[in-house]
Design an enzyme around this catalytic site. Structure first.
Site, PDB file in Angstrom:
ATOM      1  N   SER A 185       8.287  -1.103 -71.234  1.00  0.00           N
ATOM      2  CA  SER A 185       7.718   0.207 -71.545  1.00  0.00           C
ATOM      3  C   SER A 185       8.002   0.587 -72.986  1.00  0.00           C
ATOM      4  O   SER A 185       8.951   0.082 -73.608  1.00  0.00           O
ATOM      5  CB  SER A 185       8.326   1.258 -70.609  1.00  0.00           C
ATOM      6  N   TYR A 198      16.091   5.250 -66.932  1.00  0.00           N
ATOM      7  CA  TYR A 198      14.903   4.403 -66.856  1.00  0.00           C
ATOM      8  C   TYR A 198      14.710   3.632 -68.163  1.00  0.00           C
ATOM      9  O   TYR A 198      14.452   2.420 -68.157  1.00  0.00           O
ATOM     10  CB  TYR A 198      13.680   5.270 -66.564  1.00  0.00           C
TER      11      TYR A 198
END
Length: 286
Positions: A185, A198
């Protein structure tokens, strides 16, 4: 063919999207998921390949499953039992493409489910040539002090532990020419304060992909890559996040709004990476 402005091609705000209980379902979203089911046209890039996609029931994982099937691969998807309704839809799309589908429910935080996911793929598809480590947990928290030990532990086990264990098991069955892909990501490079745990896991994916590439390519002929999409609108936002905060965060990235519902867009990258490389030919001397 007319030019298309990427800033306005896709919906950029989702004010009417209802909240869902975690983990949420794609099929219950008010905003129609863009999985490429109406647009992706394959060209046989993955003909005869056998793939396992973790988190393959929704979001980027589901779009990748559709793309792989339309490129000629048989596909197994691993997902939480609560996500069966989403999984059923993706299994149908795989089968509609004329490929074999294997549905593997189970919580990948548990080691035995990681081992079982690979074994069921091998049993169901006859082997495994492609692994996409996509399953991830993302929960918005308002800063470090609001991340509980339980939340932190669940995120680490869902993201890092599962990818490590599934990869370790899959490598035992992979032949030279196989491919491992990590779904990382932009959070690995530009972490949001609401997604610290995360973001850590996605940075770890980058590091693991680089390290594994250095090990597995020369020793086993297995390619390892990582794909890092920008903000993508998925069921994670209505089930675990904040629509308003997601929009504010995504605006930091140029034209990120244009990618908001393009789950099928990163799927094209995923389907390109494991394709067989053409044999290189020596350039004739002059």
């Amino acid at each position: 063919m007319a030019l298309i402005d990427p800033r306005t091609k896709y919906q950029s705000e989702f004010p009417s999207e209802p909240r869902q209980d975690n983990p949420g379902l794609d099929v219950k979203m008010a905003t129609e998921p863009d999985l490429g089911q109406d647009s992706y046209v394959g060209s046989g890039k993955l003909e005869g390949r056998r793939a396992l996609i973790t988190g393959g029931d929704s979001g980027i994982g589901a779009a990748t499953a559709v793309a792989f099937a339309r490129e000629g691969a048989d596909v197994a998807i691993a997902y939480l039992p609560e996500e069966q309704e989403d999984a059923d839809r993706i299994v149908k799309l795989i089968e509609d493409a004329g490929r074999k589908a294997v549905a593997i429910p189970g919580d990948l935080r548990e080691r035995e489910n990681c081992v079982a996911a690979v074994q069921k793929t091998v049993d169901g598809l006859g082997g495994i040539d492609i692994l996409v480590n996509n399953a991830s947990r993302q929960v918005w928290n308002d800063g470090l002090l609001n991340i509980s030990d339980e939340d932190f532990d669940a995120t680490m086990k869902t993201n890092i532990y599962s990818a490590f264990r599934v990869t370790k098991e899959a490598v035992k069955h992979m032949e030279p020419g196989s491919s491992i892909i990590f779904s990382t990501s932009i959070q690995a490079y530009s972490p949001s304060k609401e997604l610290l745990d995360y973001a850590m896991t996605k940075a770890a994916f980058n590091n693991l992909a680089k390290g594994l590439s250095g090990e597995l390519l020369p020793s086993k002929g297995i390619r390892v890559n990582a794909v890092a999409p920008g903000p993508i609108w998925t069921v994670i936002q209505p089930a675990r996040g904040s629509r308003k905060r997601w929009w504010t965060t995504s605006r930091r990235i140029p034209i990120s709004a244009a990618r908001a519902s393009q789950r099928s867009s990163p799927a094209r990258t995923f389907s390109w990476l494991p394709r067989p490389r053409p044999t290189s030919r020596a350039r004739p001397s002059r």
